[in-house]
Design a protein around this motif. Structure first.
Motif, PDB file in Angstrom:
ATOM      1  N   LEU A   1       0.831  -1.204   0.000  1.00 26.98           N
ATOM      2  CA  LEU A   1       0.000   0.000   0.000  1.00 26.98           C
ATOM      3  C   LEU A   1       0.860   1.246   0.000  1.00 26.98           C
ATOM      4  O   LEU A   1       0.548   2.230  -0.696  1.00 26.98           O
TER       5      LEU A   1
ATOM      6  N   GLU B   1       2.012   1.921  -3.453  1.00 27.80           N
ATOM      7  CA  GLU B   1       0.893   2.392  -4.278  1.00 27.80           C
ATOM      8  C   GLU B   1       0.595   3.857  -4.001  1.00 27.80           C
ATOM      9  O   GLU B   1       0.337   4.650  -4.925  1.00 27.80           O
TER      10      GLU B   1
ATOM     11  N   TRP C   1       0.882   7.066  -6.586  1.00 29.53           N
ATOM     12  CA  TRP C   1      -0.189   8.057  -6.765  1.00 29.53           C
ATOM     13  C   TRP C   1       0.334   9.467  -6.495  1.00 29.53           C
ATOM     14  O   TRP C   1       0.053  10.396  -7.260  1.00 29.53           O
TER      15      TRP C   1
ATOM     16  N   GLU D   1      -9.762   5.831  -1.921  1.00 32.14           N
ATOM     17  CA  GLU D   1      -9.984   4.937  -3.055  1.00 32.14           C
ATOM     18  C   GLU D   1      -8.935   3.834  -3.099  1.00 32.14           C
ATOM     19  O   GLU D   1      -9.202   2.732  -3.572  1.00 32.14           O
ATOM     20  N   ARG D   2      -7.760   4.121  -2.562  1.00 30.05           N
ATOM     21  CA  ARG D   2      -6.674   3.131  -2.548  1.00 30.05           C
ATOM     22  C   ARG D   2      -6.684   2.289  -1.272  1.00 30.05           C
ATOM     23  O   ARG D   2      -6.438   1.088  -1.324  1.00 30.05           O
ATOM     24  N   THR D   3      -6.950   2.920  -0.157  1.00 26.18           N
ATOM     25  CA  THR D   3      -6.913   2.161   1.100  1.00 26.18           C
ATOM     26  C   THR D   3      -8.076   1.187   1.225  1.00 26.18           C
ATOM     27  O   THR D   3      -7.969   0.183   1.940  1.00 26.18           O
TER      28      THR D   3
END
Length: 331
Positions: free
Chosen positions: A109, A112, A116, A171-173
């Motif tokens: 994460l 990522e 971003w 949106e990513r977590t």
């Protein structure tokens, strides 16, 4: 008479001998002291005196870092535990969060989020840390907030950051499991003072090593740059040899000038080869030499008809001439 010592640690130096740093409180006033011990004599300097314990702590940290850079080392690192009594609660809690995060973050994460951040920073043309620091991304990738109110509990996320970046972060977590519960106050009991002290010491030593590595790298680069100037390489050849962009190379020239190196003759010889030189100098005299875009627009308009490579080359020439003018004026 000292009423209450809230911090005391001793240091040692291979040649300068022993020293100590302490904070003590007397009748509501905190003092940060630096003391050198030589031949059983103590030479004490008061570096802070006032009612603000946070300021006393900041000065203490600053002294310790400076002295360690000078070659002092902590005599007994475990004594750092006593310094925790001088930490404000909010600062102490933040450090415990960072300590826990350093050992439990989800690296997938984290990477990522970094990707971003890098993409967004490129599109906005701002440094990535304007969006979020690595420390903040570490915290997010550890505690994996799924809701806006959870994200707001992460130190470093205020209302503005939530409004700007909250949706993109969540949106990513949301695709990762939330192992740890909210609110996060349980972390204060999960990390002991001993563990935090050890971690803080490791972080300071790591920072010191990084600084030494960076200084060595900068010294090696400086020598290579001076050799390239001595060899009379062109700006393009110099950028290629040192793996530097044109703008970063100009920054290196400014730094060399500040350090007393005579580089104007080299720069003057370089700009003489460009037929745009006189036009750029005339425009810089009226528009100033600190911003490139006004000069570029006077010479080439919007530059829409130019290929990106050609446009970049013309900006590089303007930057070189302006760098020469700036250093010439400063000398």
């Amino acid at each position: 008479m000292l009423h209450h010592i809230v911090y005391l640690i001793t240091l040692d130096h291979p040649t300068a001998g022993m020293a100590k740093i302490l904070i003590y409180e007397r009748e509501g006033t905190f003092q940060t002291l630096w003391t050198r011990i030589t031949d059983q004599q103590e030479d004490t300097e008061i570096v802070y005196s006032g009612p603000n314990i946070e300021q006393a702590w900041r000065m203490l940290e600053q002294i310790r870092q400076v002295r360690c850079n000078e070659g002092y080392s902590l005599t007994n690192p475990l004594l750092m535990i006593t310094s925790l009594t001088a930490l404000p609660h909010s600062y102490l809690f933040l450090r415990k969060l960072e300590c826990f995060s350093d050992r439990h973050k989800d690296d997938t994460l984290f990477q990522e989020l970094r990707k971003w951040r890098r993409s967004l920073a490129t599109s906005l043309k701002i440094p990535p840390y304007y969006i979020a620091t690595d420390k903040l991304l570490h915290l997010i990738s550890t505690f994996v907030p799924h809701q806006p109110e959870e994200l707001m509990q992460i130190p470093g996320i205020g209302r503005n950051k939530l409004d700007q970046y909250g949706t993109a972060i969540l949106e990513r977590t949301k695709n990762y499991s939330q192992i740890y519960s909210y609110p996060l106050d349980w972390v204060g009991n999960r990390i002991s003072d001993e563990e935090l002290s050890s971690w803080l010491l490791d972080q300071n030593l790591l920072k010191h090593e990084k600084k030494k590595t960076q200084e060595k790298k900068e010294q090696e680069e400086r020598l290579r740059l001076l050799e390239a100037i001595h060899e009379d390489l062109s700006i393009e050849e110099m950028c290629e040899r040192l793996s530097l962009s044109n703008s970063n190379l100009m920054k290196r020239f400014h730094q060399l000038a500040k350090e007393g190196y005579e580089i104007l003759p080299y720069l003057q010889k370089q700009i003489e080869g460009y037929h745009e030189k006189n036009r750029i100098e005339d425009l810089a005299a009226t528009l100033g030499n600190s911003r490139l875009k006004p000069i570029f627009e006077q010479m080439y308009g919007t530059g829409e008809e130019l290929q990106d490579k050609e446009k970049g080359k013309k900006y590089n020439i303007i930057r070189l001439v302006c760098t020469y003018l700036q250093l010439k004026a400063a000398s």
